[in-house]
Design an enzyme around this catalytic site. Structure first.
Site, PDB file in Angstrom:
ATOM      1  N   CYS A 399       0.572  -1.183  -0.015  1.00 26.00           N
ATOM      2  CA  CYS A 399       0.019  -0.008   0.044  1.00 26.00           C
ATOM      3  C   CYS A 399       0.759   1.494   0.025  1.00 26.00           C
ATOM      4  O   CYS A 399       0.439   2.513  -0.500  1.00 26.00           O
ATOM      5  CB  CYS A 399      -0.996  -0.183   1.212  1.00 26.00           C
ATOM      6  SG  CYS A 399      -0.358  -0.540   2.853  1.00 26.00           S
ATOM      7  N   HIS A 443      -2.097   0.803   7.190  1.00 28.42           N
ATOM      8  CA  HIS A 443      -2.366   1.329   5.730  1.00 28.42           C
ATOM      9  C   HIS A 443      -1.934   2.502   5.368  1.00 28.42           C
ATOM     10  O   HIS A 443      -1.810   3.403   6.296  1.00 28.42           O
ATOM     11  CB  HIS A 443      -3.770   0.972   5.646  1.00 28.42           C
ATOM     12  CG  HIS A 443      -4.328   0.854   4.306  1.00 28.42           C
ATOM     13  ND1 HIS A 443      -3.868  -0.128   3.264  1.00 28.42           N
ATOM     14  CD2 HIS A 443      -5.412   1.846   3.474  1.00 28.42           C
ATOM     15  CE1 HIS A 443      -4.406   0.282   1.972  1.00 28.42           C
ATOM     16  NE2 HIS A 443      -5.404   1.133   2.189  1.00 28.42           N
ATOM     17  N   ASP A 459      -8.061   5.779  -2.266  1.00 29.99           N
ATOM     18  CA  ASP A 459      -7.350   4.675  -2.093  1.00 29.99           C
ATOM     19  C   ASP A 459      -6.872   3.854  -3.237  1.00 29.99           C
ATOM     20  O   ASP A 459      -7.684   3.054  -3.693  1.00 29.99           O
ATOM     21  CB  ASP A 459      -8.179   3.621  -0.947  1.00 29.99           C
ATOM     22  CG  ASP A 459      -7.142   2.553  -0.084  1.00 29.99           C
ATOM     23  OD1 ASP A 459      -5.906   2.621  -0.856  1.00 29.99           O
ATOM     24  OD2 ASP A 459      -7.424   1.960   0.723  1.00 29.99           O
TER      25      ASP A 459
END
Lengths: 648, 305
Positions: A399, A443, A459
């Site tokens: 991520c 994250h 995202d």
């Protein structure tokens, strides 16, 4: 000193110091074991204990060793080590019952020091077991002819009797906050999010199954893919690492909520940083804290003990619809010469005259269609143009890679953007009805500023690996990589029912333990006592109630133990006789406890002839009444009268 | 109170000078249907005591001198083939008497000792498959030299337990000894003694002992004594329940001798040394104390509740 007492003591001390082996220097552990073995050999063989000078020498050698190992003789580590070594050395001069007592007290103290390192339930249970062993040894010291089983029974009874006292002390002892009462600052191991992000920092964190915090929602929880727990916001990029940049801007954020509020309670594990994690976007929080311009919630002091707070967030909102120009400039900052290919790519999206929202869509479509992979083990990209290498060559990342590349692309296309790190998702404990958020849920995502909408969350990971936000990391990464993930994270994707029940129940137990035992602080104490109906709670009042309670409990136990004294209350006849004996005792002729009435009467008669007849008569009447077969009321009255009438 | 019992005591005291306590204890033992062990040096009047009691109480008397070659058959009796009747005929041994004096019981081998002790316990003997009851009353006075004398087989604890009491005669005091030395030969007097009691009367007295009342308060006291021996570190092991029963029945008999129908703590204290001395053993550090001190200490350690 019997051998069995020494062996028992050796065993209990070994139990007490065993958990310390974890963090003691190896030479200390081996020395302790060697000393204990030596002592048991001496006990077994009956050889004399080592000479005094040898022990003195050993003691100073140990002091030196500690000074070398820790560079100090003070502080938690060095002091605990010193204590343990001294206990082991004390064994070598164990001769009298007094020495055993010293060792027993010391071992009780070492039991407490174990809690410097762990305060979990298993630790507490183990310490209870060691305490039982210590108390059993203690009893053995004073009652050597009692077998092990009854000894254990007595020790258990003693510990059980201590429970009411413990409860009173625990509930009522004033919790004074301050360094004297708290655990050392470093008592809690900490791991968690950092305020800088570089390739690999989050994928490393996802290998830990440590709990970051637990959340219980007041109402219906939001969808899993909406659970973005906001942490550090990163603005400044040097081509490799994201950092917060200039944080000295203290204008309050503007905020318009557009949907229902979500209320929840977070129990945050200590992480020694100031972030208080809240759902995007934060609105209210129950503990003193500040809200920065970029919606980070910061505690006044680093969170170094478990913290519980109630909070309110809004999932849909307008954040900073009007942003100051220099903030916009910060959100467009880029290392000027790096990553030419990425800059060029972003420019092509702009070329068509597309607006900001269209550019964002193009970027996401690009990430979706160009064969990017979500992986825990991306190739290292050591080159200066790491974004280019990632976007056009390796196409594999975690991520942080996606968030970083996405924000870079946005800035390259002149859209203000920033990186937000935090946690996403969490595991639902359906037994306890709360969510567990672990370090493996760490994250990173992006936020772009669009005029008319303010800051909007994007995202990129959700585009490449939707399973990451819908389920968890284990579901999103390739199957070959899950082995590297922590056991618990792996298990959550497809666990057997009994195992997940067991695990979730265990987590609930730990949660309650943290809340009610370890987290029983001033506020909780206040709330608990208020719920019990206590008013006017001050530490003076608590002390008074505590002292009273303790004496009450001790008194009750004393009454229970002395009950036979009350059961054998002398009856009237005996009371009269004992009164008579007291009268005679005052005149210098006390009755011995074992002396029968007739014998006593004979002695009195010899010493005081003028009383002879009366006392013989009284003794005979007493014997007849007390030991006779018939209960004669008349005779009893007569005896009582005569006994009362006796003048000496 | 039985006049004849008083006469018995009086007559015995005339012959055995200066030992009223021992005479009373021996009678207590007899009334409580126990057996008596007298332990002392030779020549202090053990045999005389037995003899006098037998004569005064009008009991059949047999004396068995225990020696190392004594066989069980010498005590119990044997069957002998009778030529004229062509049958085996049983010849009862000396055990078939109302009062037995087993002299120097620790001189005999354990086999012979156990023959006597079994008869004492069972009140009957079984010879060649046939059980023969012993006469009633049946009372054994065994004498024993202190076991540090050469050539003895000391009785084991389990067999000592068969005796209700163990007493010591002790030397007579100066006045009594004077009377003894200047008086007539004791054996001569014994031969002239007249029984003061029928054996049926003795049996009735034994029944009366059982009826002597024991109050709960006294049981408390006896239990306190037993408990003390079990909890104290001074004794290798505490008194058994059987010892408690022995203590009670002896105390009852003592109370009867004292012309009372209830037991008082003084009765227990009076019989306690005799009853517990051979049942208690001091631990290591107290081992060398004499038995008398041990019992005295026990009495003084337990308060009368």
């Amino acid at each position: 000193m019997s051998k069995s007492v020494i062996y028992g003591l050796l065993l209990s001390i070994l139990m007490v110091i065993a958990p310390h082996a974890n963090h003691l220097p190896a030479w200390v552990s081996s020395l302790c074991v060697a000393l204990l073995l030596w002592r048991s050999y001496l006990t077994h063989s009956g050889n004399p204990l080592p000479k005094h000078w040898l022990l003195t020498l050993l003691t100073f050698a140990c002091l030196g060793g500690i000074a070398i190992s820790f560079h100090t003789l003070f502080g938690r580590e060095a002091a605990v080590t010193l204590l343990i070594l001294m206990v082991a050395l004390k064994f070598m001069e164990l001769r009298t019952a007094r020495d055993v007592m010293v060792l027993i007290y010391l071992s009780c103290f070492i039991v407490i020091t174990n809690f410097f390192y762990s305060q979990s339930i298993p630790t507490a249970l183990y310490m209870l077991a060691t305490l039982l062993a210590v108390v059993t040894t203690w009893i053995h010291l004073y009652a050597q002819n009692i077998a092990l089983k009854p000894r254990l029974r007595i020790a258990t009874a003693l510990l059980l009797q201590a429970i009411p006292l413990t409860l009173i002390l625990f509930v009522l002892f004033p919790r004074i906050q301050g360094p004297l009462w708290g655990l050392p600052q470093d008592a809690f191991a900490s791991s968690g999010l950092d305020d800088r992000m570089s390739p690999g920092s989050l994928s490393r964190l996802s290998l830990s199954d440590a709990v970051a915090f637990r959340v219980s929602y007041a109402g219906k929880p939001p969808a899993r893919e909406q659970m973005y727990w906001r942490g550090p916001v990163l603005w400044q990029f040097d081509g490799r690492t994201w950092i917060p940049g200039n944080t000295a801007y203290s204008v309050a954020p503007q905020f318009t909520e557009l949907d229902q509020a979500i209320d929840y309670t977070v129990t945050l594990e200590p992480h020694n940083k100031t972030w208080l994690f809240m759902l995007d976007m934060p609105n209210k929080i129950s503990v003193p804290s500040s809200l920065t311009h970029d919606f980070q919630v910061l505690s006044k002091t680093p969170v170094n003990s478990r913290l519980r707070y109630e909070a309110r967030s809004h999932l849909v909102s307008h954040a900073n619809l009007r942003e100051a120009n220099w903030q916009i400039q910060r959100a467009l900052q880029l290392p000027p010469t790096l990553n030419p290919k990425a800059l060029q790519l972003a420019a092509t999206w702009r070329d068509n005259g597309a607006n900001d929202a269209a550019v964002v869509r193009s970027a996401l479509a690009y990430l979706n269609q160009q064969g990017f992979q979500y992986t825990l083990e991306p190739p290292l990209l050591p080159g200066a143009n790491s974004i280019d290498d990632f976007l056009f060559t390796s196409k594999k990342g975690f991520c942080e890679h996606y968030a970083s590349a996405f924000v870079f692309l946005m800035r390259a296309a002149h859209i203000p953007a920033r990186v937000v790190t935090g946690y996403q998702g969490g595991e639902f404990n359906y037994i306890g009805n709360y969510y567990i958020v672990r370090q493996s849920d760490a994250h990173a995502w992006a936020e772009v500023w669009l005029s008319g909408q303010g800051w909007v969350r994007v995202d990129p990971t959700a585009v490449i690996a939707p399973a990451r936000v819908q389920t968890n990391v284990a579901a999103a990464v390739p199957a070959s990589e899950t082995a590297a993930l922590p056991f618990i994270t792996r298990m959550t994707s497809n666990p057997p029912a009994w195992l997940s029940n067991l695990r979730l129940n265990w987590d609930i137990l730990g949660f309650r333990w943290n809340q009610w035992v370890l987290g029983y602080n001033t506020e909780r104490q206040f709330a608990f006592l208020t719920s019990l109906g206590m008013e006017n709670i001050t530490w003076q009042n608590m002390s008074i109630i505590m002292t009273t309670g303790i004496w009450l409990v001790i008194g009750l136990f004393a009454l229970f133990m002395l009950r036979h004294l009350f059961a054998n209350q002398p009856d009237k006849v005996q009371a009269a006789w004992l009164g008579l004996c007291r009268k005679l005792a005052k005149s210098g002729l006390p009755r011995a406890a074992h002396e029968g009435a007739q014998d006593y009467a004979a002695r009195i008669a010899a010493a005081r002839p003028e009383l002879a007849d009366t006392i013989r008569d009284l003794a005979a009447r007493y014997s007849a009444l007390r030991y006779g077969a018939v209960r004669d009321e008349q005779a009893q009255r007569e005896f009582l009268q005569r006994a009362a009438a006796l003048k000496i | 109170m039985s006049q004849s019992l008083n006469n018995v005591i009086k007559q015995a005291e005339q012959i055995i000078l200066g030992k009223p306590q021992q005479i009373r204890l021996a009678l207590t033992c007899l009334l409580a249907r126990g057996h008596l062990l007298i332990e002392d040096l030779p020549g202090v009047g053990k045999t005389t005591l037995a003899h006098v009691l037998a004569c005064t109480l009008g009991l059949q008397f047999q004396r068995i001198q225990f020696t190392s070659d004594l066989l069980p058959a010498d005590i119990l009796g044997v069957s002998v083939y009778q030529r004229d009747s062509e049958k085996f005929e049983f010849h009862p041994g000396p055990i078939f008497a109302q009062m037995i004096l087993a002299d120097e019981v620790n001189r005999a081998t354990p086999k012979a000792q156990s023959a006597l002790l079994e008869a004492m316990e069972e009140q009957q003997v079984t010879i060649e498959g046939l059980t023969r009851p012993l006469p009633a009353p049946f009372f054994v006075i065994a004498t024993q030299n202190p076991s540090y004398q050469v050539g003895t087989f000391p009785l084991p604890e389990s067999q000592l337990d068969r005796f209700l009491m163990r007493i010591q005669m002790g030397y007579p005091d100066a006045q009594a000894e004077r009377g003894l030395l200047s008086g007539v030969d004791r054996r001569e007097i014994i031969s002239r003694l007249t029984p003061q009691m029928e054996s049926s009367e003795l049996l009735a007295l034994q029944q009366r002992v059982k009826a002597v009342f024991v109050s709960p308060a006294l049981l408390d006291y006896v239990q306190a004594i037993l408990r003390h021996t079990r909890e104290s570190a001074r004794y290798t092991h505490g008194l058994s329940p059987r010892a408690g029963l022995a203590l009670l029945s002896a105390a009852r008999a003592w109370a009867l001798l004292d012309e009372r129908d209830t037991v008082i703590p003084e009765d227990v204290q009076a019989v306690l040394p005799g009853v517990v001395n051979h049942r208690l053993q001091a631990t290591g550090e107290h081992q060398h104390q004499s038995n008398g001190t041990l019992a005295r200490e026990l009495i003084e350690a337990v308060a009368i509740p």
